[in-house]
Design a protein around this motif. Sequence first.
Motif, PDB file in Angstrom:
ATOM      1  N   HIS A 257       0.884  -1.260   0.109  1.00  0.00           N
ATOM      2  CA  HIS A 257       0.071  -0.049   0.045  1.00  0.00           C
ATOM      3  C   HIS A 257       0.923   1.221   0.035  1.00  0.00           C
ATOM      4  O   HIS A 257       0.695   2.099  -0.698  1.00  0.00           O
ATOM      5  N   ALA A 258       1.939   1.319   1.001  1.00  0.00           N
ATOM      6  CA  ALA A 258       2.667   2.372   1.089  1.00  0.00           C
ATOM      7  C   ALA A 258       3.557   2.716  -0.478  1.00  0.00           C
ATOM      8  O   ALA A 258       3.645   3.827  -0.751  1.00  0.00           O
ATOM      9  N   ALA A 259       3.982   1.546  -0.780  1.00  0.00           N
ATOM     10  CA  ALA A 259       4.576   1.668  -2.516  1.00  0.00           C
ATOM     11  C   ALA A 259       3.723   2.455  -3.637  1.00  0.00           C
ATOM     12  O   ALA A 259       4.059   3.156  -4.204  1.00  0.00           O
ATOM     13  N   ARG A 260       2.469   1.720  -3.385  1.00  0.00           N
ATOM     14  CA  ARG A 260       1.527   2.339  -4.427  1.00  0.00           C
ATOM     15  C   ARG A 260       1.079   3.792  -4.228  1.00  0.00           C
ATOM     16  O   ARG A 260       1.270   4.612  -5.016  1.00  0.00           O
ATOM     17  N   ALA A 261       0.872   4.256  -2.983  1.00  0.00           N
ATOM     18  CA  ALA A 261       0.706   5.516  -2.791  1.00  0.00           C
ATOM     19  C   ALA A 261       2.011   6.457  -3.100  1.00  0.00           C
ATOM     20  O   ALA A 261       1.847   7.678  -3.689  1.00  0.00           O
ATOM     21  N   ALA A 262       3.087   5.944  -2.822  1.00  0.00           N
ATOM     22  CA  ALA A 262       4.278   6.897  -3.166  1.00  0.00           C
ATOM     23  C   ALA A 262       4.604   6.976  -4.436  1.00  0.00           C
ATOM     24  O   ALA A 262       4.704   7.979  -4.947  1.00  0.00           O
ATOM     25  N   ALA A 263       4.278   5.974  -5.460  1.00  0.00           N
ATOM     26  CA  ALA A 263       4.400   5.918  -6.843  1.00  0.00           C
ATOM     27  C   ALA A 263       3.604   6.957  -7.377  1.00  0.00           C
ATOM     28  O   ALA A 263       3.788   7.807  -8.117  1.00  0.00           O
ATOM     29  N   ALA A 264       2.115   6.932  -6.957  1.00  0.00           N
ATOM     30  CA  ALA A 264       1.074   7.558  -7.354  1.00  0.00           C
ATOM     31  C   ALA A 264       1.327   9.214  -7.033  1.00  0.00           C
ATOM     32  O   ALA A 264       1.296  10.357  -7.824  1.00  0.00           O
TER      33      ALA A 264
END
Length: 269
Positions: free
Chosen positions: A136-143
């Motif tokens: 989840h954290a990686a998805r948010a950071a990428a977005a």
Amino acid sequence: MPEGDTVYLVGKRVDQALAGKTLLRGEFRVPQLATVDLAGREVLGVGTVGKHLFTRFSGELTLHSHLMMDGMWDVNARGARWHRPAHHARVILTAADVEVIGFRVHDLKLVATPKEHDLVAHLGPDLLDPQWTEEHAARAAAALAADPARELGLALLDQRVMAGVGNLYKCEIAFLLGVTPWTPVSEVDAARTVALARKLLVTNAASGRFTQSTTGHLDRKRKNWVYERTRQGCFRCGGKVLVGTQGHDVRRRPTWFCPKDQAGPYPPE
């Protein structure tokens, strides 16, 4: 618009009031649902995703609602006097001992419970998701990093990046990062920004209080670093806090910052 932790706590309050109880009255005062009667259904529970609330009933039926700027779910003892005008009521859910009223709640929809996700599929990871993972954290950071030239404050308010940040946290996150909200996203660490946002929301949601603190203090004059501190000054340096506007049209928001402790661009006074 309420912050995600406020919505979470509203949902928790309604869940504690109604979960496991059978409705004696389930009335809607909006045209599209005016003929629906929920009486006789058991309330299975209430959950939140970002700023969206889902009230689940027996028979695989879910009520979706959103508070927007002026909505609220009020919990009263059954038969008690309402705290808000009756003409503002849009949903009335009554059990044997309690009555829950949705005042000025928005985006009311009844959907099959398995279809709930369709209403929030456009959102980024929910910062208060109890199943939060590194993915989840990686998805948010990428977005967040996907549009490097975008102003940080606008990206933080974009619920498609990560769900739950409102204007208060936008201002406070930028302060804690040491940059103004008009700073391009490319100039901040996206992973650190997501972690900070989640930490602030989780801490305040866990407190059970509806008043957010980003400084660790509960006193009204000490609870935020810069948000709404044009009179008191910056909580860190004591210097002048400025307020500008960020965004356009319905997304236009007052935005507080400290020009001494925050580097980066900002509008002229």
